[in-house]
Design an enzyme around this catalytic site. Structure first.
Site, PDB file in Angstrom:
ATOM      1  N   ASP A  75      32.236  28.489  35.045  1.00 58.04           N
ATOM      2  CA  ASP A  75      33.538  28.444  34.826  1.00 58.04           C
ATOM      3  C   ASP A  75      34.255  29.204  36.044  1.00 58.04           C
ATOM      4  O   ASP A  75      34.297  30.251  36.323  1.00 58.04           O
ATOM      5  CB  ASP A  75      33.710  29.617  33.593  1.00 58.04           C
ATOM      6  CG  ASP A  75      35.335  30.026  33.445  1.00 58.04           C
ATOM      7  OD1 ASP A  75      36.095  29.501  34.272  1.00 58.04           O
ATOM      8  OD2 ASP A  75      35.526  30.686  32.357  1.00 58.04           O
ATOM      9  N   LYS A 111      43.882  27.644  36.684  1.00 65.69           N
ATOM     10  CA  LYS A 111      44.633  28.522  37.768  1.00 65.69           C
ATOM     11  C   LYS A 111      45.232  27.712  38.922  1.00 65.69           C
ATOM     12  O   LYS A 111      46.156  26.876  38.781  1.00 65.69           O
ATOM     13  CB  LYS A 111      43.826  29.673  38.008  1.00 65.69           C
ATOM     14  CG  LYS A 111      43.889  30.575  36.614  1.00 65.69           C
ATOM     15  CD  LYS A 111      43.337  31.931  36.756  1.00 65.69           C
ATOM     16  CE  LYS A 111      43.212  32.808  35.483  1.00 65.69           C
ATOM     17  NZ  LYS A 111      42.031  33.322  35.161  1.00 65.69           N
ATOM     18  N   TYR A 169      34.913  36.748  31.315  1.00 69.35           N
ATOM     19  CA  TYR A 169      35.947  36.424  30.403  1.00 69.35           C
ATOM     20  C   TYR A 169      36.178  34.743  30.435  1.00 69.35           C
ATOM     21  O   TYR A 169      36.122  34.438  31.689  1.00 69.35           O
ATOM     22  CB  TYR A 169      37.092  36.846  30.473  1.00 69.35           C
ATOM     23  CG  TYR A 169      38.171  36.269  29.878  1.00 69.35           C
ATOM     24  CD1 TYR A 169      38.820  36.662  28.622  1.00 69.35           C
ATOM     25  CD2 TYR A 169      39.382  35.774  30.319  1.00 69.35           C
ATOM     26  CE1 TYR A 169      39.704  36.235  27.757  1.00 69.35           C
ATOM     27  CE2 TYR A 169      40.592  35.283  29.756  1.00 69.35           C
ATOM     28  CZ  TYR A 169      40.709  35.516  28.516  1.00 69.35           C
ATOM     29  OH  TYR A 169      41.749  35.059  27.807  1.00 69.35           O
TER      30      TYR A 169
HETATM   31  C1  LIG Z   1      41.915  33.304  33.550  1.00 63.73           C
HETATM   32  C2  LIG Z   1      40.415  32.605  33.188  1.00 63.73           C
HETATM   33  C3  LIG Z   1      40.378  31.845  31.919  1.00 63.73           C
HETATM   34  C4  LIG Z   1      41.295  31.446  30.963  1.00 63.73           C
HETATM   35  O1  LIG Z   1      42.316  30.642  31.556  1.00 63.73           O
HETATM   36  P1  LIG Z   1      43.752  30.614  30.799  1.00 63.73           P
HETATM   37  O2  LIG Z   1      44.483  29.525  31.510  1.00 63.73           O
HETATM   38  O3  LIG Z   1      44.585  31.905  30.862  1.00 63.73           O
HETATM   39  O4  LIG Z   1      43.548  30.005  29.321  1.00 63.73           O
HETATM   40  C5  LIG Z   1      39.046  31.415  31.700  1.00 63.73           C
HETATM   41  N1  LIG Z   1      38.073  31.741  32.631  1.00 63.73           N
HETATM   42  C6  LIG Z   1      38.103  32.296  33.492  1.00 63.73           C
HETATM   43  C7  LIG Z   1      37.075  32.692  34.594  1.00 63.73           C
HETATM   44  C8  LIG Z   1      39.358  33.013  33.943  1.00 63.73           C
HETATM   45  O5  LIG Z   1      39.600  33.635  34.939  1.00 63.73           O
END
Ligand SMILES: *Cc1c(COP(=O)(O)O)cnc(C)c1O
Length: 424
Positions: A239, A267, A145
């Site tokens: 990511d 995060k 994701y």
């Molecule tokens: C949470 C997450 C996102 C999205 O981040 P948001 O701050 O919720 O938009 C993208 N990539 C990864 C791997 C994530 O865990």
């Protein structure tokens, strides 16, 4: 039984004007049944609902609260910053400080751009990869994701499907037609895509997958990606929105030996405030406006209060370096859970990496999305409510990672395993 009278009351009220009572779908508890809990406050390793129930918090706002809730150092820095104004629309010193800290923690990251969420970071990284390579296609892995941007909201086709179908209403075929799907931990699925397409700008991945539950990459997979990146001029976009500053100070990429061209963060880098970031070597980042022609902007980007929250969080992590502690805690938790499940003959796999851990209700090893989907999600739903009763606040889905924070200690570990044993 858990008292949920006040939560239920708020839930009913929330349904009037919030879609499904929430602002992000997982919070609605749909995959575990029952009504969501409403939170009143949190402190340290604990979180409290509006009925006064106390839980050990393994959700941690889905990752950011790695040093626990309302940490005094963060609190002090944020409040001090707040008193000087909320937003200026001009660069302030805190942005420089956070940029120095972040770039210093990642090999080969010369420059960074701060945005407001992980989604925004990845969305900008797609545009940057295309602007830099002048190619269009991007590869993602089934089960990874990357936020809710159209181009990556793609359901995985089975096997090596290369034709993508939108994974959400409102996403046009046009916006996913340049998105190709490969299988996690299957480097041959990537090689196949590279052989079939000559227009690939970048491969996007979670270095440790955390959004199909925690899934660890094999060394062969990582080395294969390094080789493909080098030989085919395809950018590797790592990511690290979930993994950044979680398993070491910097990214999981370093622990894994994965060579990133562009890194995305979110995060933890905001410590509970809305911060995302993307960074890369100078040559790539210089494509971004105002230096280059790739446009990306934000009214609240680099917001001083958010920068203060992120910076203070990273300061604590750098000083305390809690990463050995996380490994030990997670290992004890894994061993404890496995032995309790084993005693009762309940099939269980526990995947973990650093401060991310995930029990899967299955007898098979979980190495990709297909394996993860083979879990007994009904059993998870039962356990979820029993865990809550036992004082463990865990994500309401089999496919979300559980997170550790620095305020945990042996008492929490024992309470966790006791609750786990009772639930079993
Ligand atoms: C949470 C997450 C996102 C999205 O981040 P948001 O701050 O919720 O938009 C993208 N990539 C990864 C791997 C994530 O865990």
């Amino acid at each position: 039984m858990l008292t949920t009278k006040n939560s239920n009351q708020l839930y009913n009220r929330s349904l009037n004007h919030l879609v499904g009572g929430v602002n992000s779908p997982v919070r609605a508890f749909k995959s575990v049944g029952g009504n969501p809990l409403f939170i009143s406050h949190a402190k340290g390793a604990n979180i409290y609902d509006v009925d006064g129930n106390e839980y050990i918090d393994y959700v941690l706002s889905y990752g950011p609260m790695i040093i626990g809730h309302v940490h005094p150092h963060v609190q002090e820095k944020v409040v001090k910053t707040l008193e000087k104004g909320y937003s200026f629309g001009a660069t302030a010193e805190l942005e420089i400080e956070l940029a120095e800290k972040v770039c210093g923690a990642f090999d080969g990251m010369d420059k960074v751009r701060f945005v407001n969420s992980g989604t925004e970071a990845v969305m900008s990284a797609i545009r940057l990869a295309r602007a830099y390579t002048k190619k269009n296609k991007i590869v993602k892995f089934a089960g990874c994701y990357h936020g809710h941007h159209d181009a990556l909201l793609v359901a995985a086709g089975s096997g090596l499907a290369t034709l993508s179908m939108p994974g959400s209403g409102g996403v046009t075929e046009g916006s996913v037609q340049n998105t190709l799907i490969a299988n996690y931990n299957d480097i041959s699925s990537v090689e196949q895509l590279i052989a079939d397409h000559d227009d690939i700008a970048a491969i996007f991945l979670e270095p440790i997958a955390g959004n199909m539950g925690v899934v660890i990459p094999t060394d062969e997979f990582i080395q294969g990606l390094n080789r493909i990146g080098k030989e085919h001029g395809v950018l590797i976009v790592v990511d690290e929105v979930m993994t950044g500053f979680r398993s070491m100070f910097g990214g999981a990429q370093k622990l894994l030996g994965l060579k990133a061209d562009i890194t995305c963060l979110g995060k933890v880098v905001g410590g509970g405030f809305p911060v995302g970031a993307y960074g890369a070597r100078e040559e790539i980042m210089n494509c971004v406006a105002p230096l280059g022609d790739m446009y990306q902007a934000g009214t609240l980007s680099g917001n001083p209060v958010a920068m203060a929250g992120g910076l203070a969080t990273l300061e604590v992590l750098e000083k305390e370096s809690p990463y050995d502690f996380f490994n030990t805690y997670a290992q004890n938790m894994q061993e404890g859970m496995l032995s309790l499940a084993n005693e009762k003959g309940i099939p269980l796999q526990v995947n973990r990496f650093g401060s991310m851990i995930n029990p899967f209700f299955t007898g098979q090893e979980v190495k990709n999305y297909e394996d993860a989907k083979g879990c007994d999600t009904n059993k998870f739903a039962d356990f979820f409510w029993k865990f809550l009763e036992g004082g463990l606040y865990i994500p309401p889905s089999q496919f979300e990672a559980w997170f550790l924070n620095t305020q945990l200690n042996d008492t929490h570990l024992n309470r966790t395993l006791e609750a786990f044993g009772k639930a079993i």
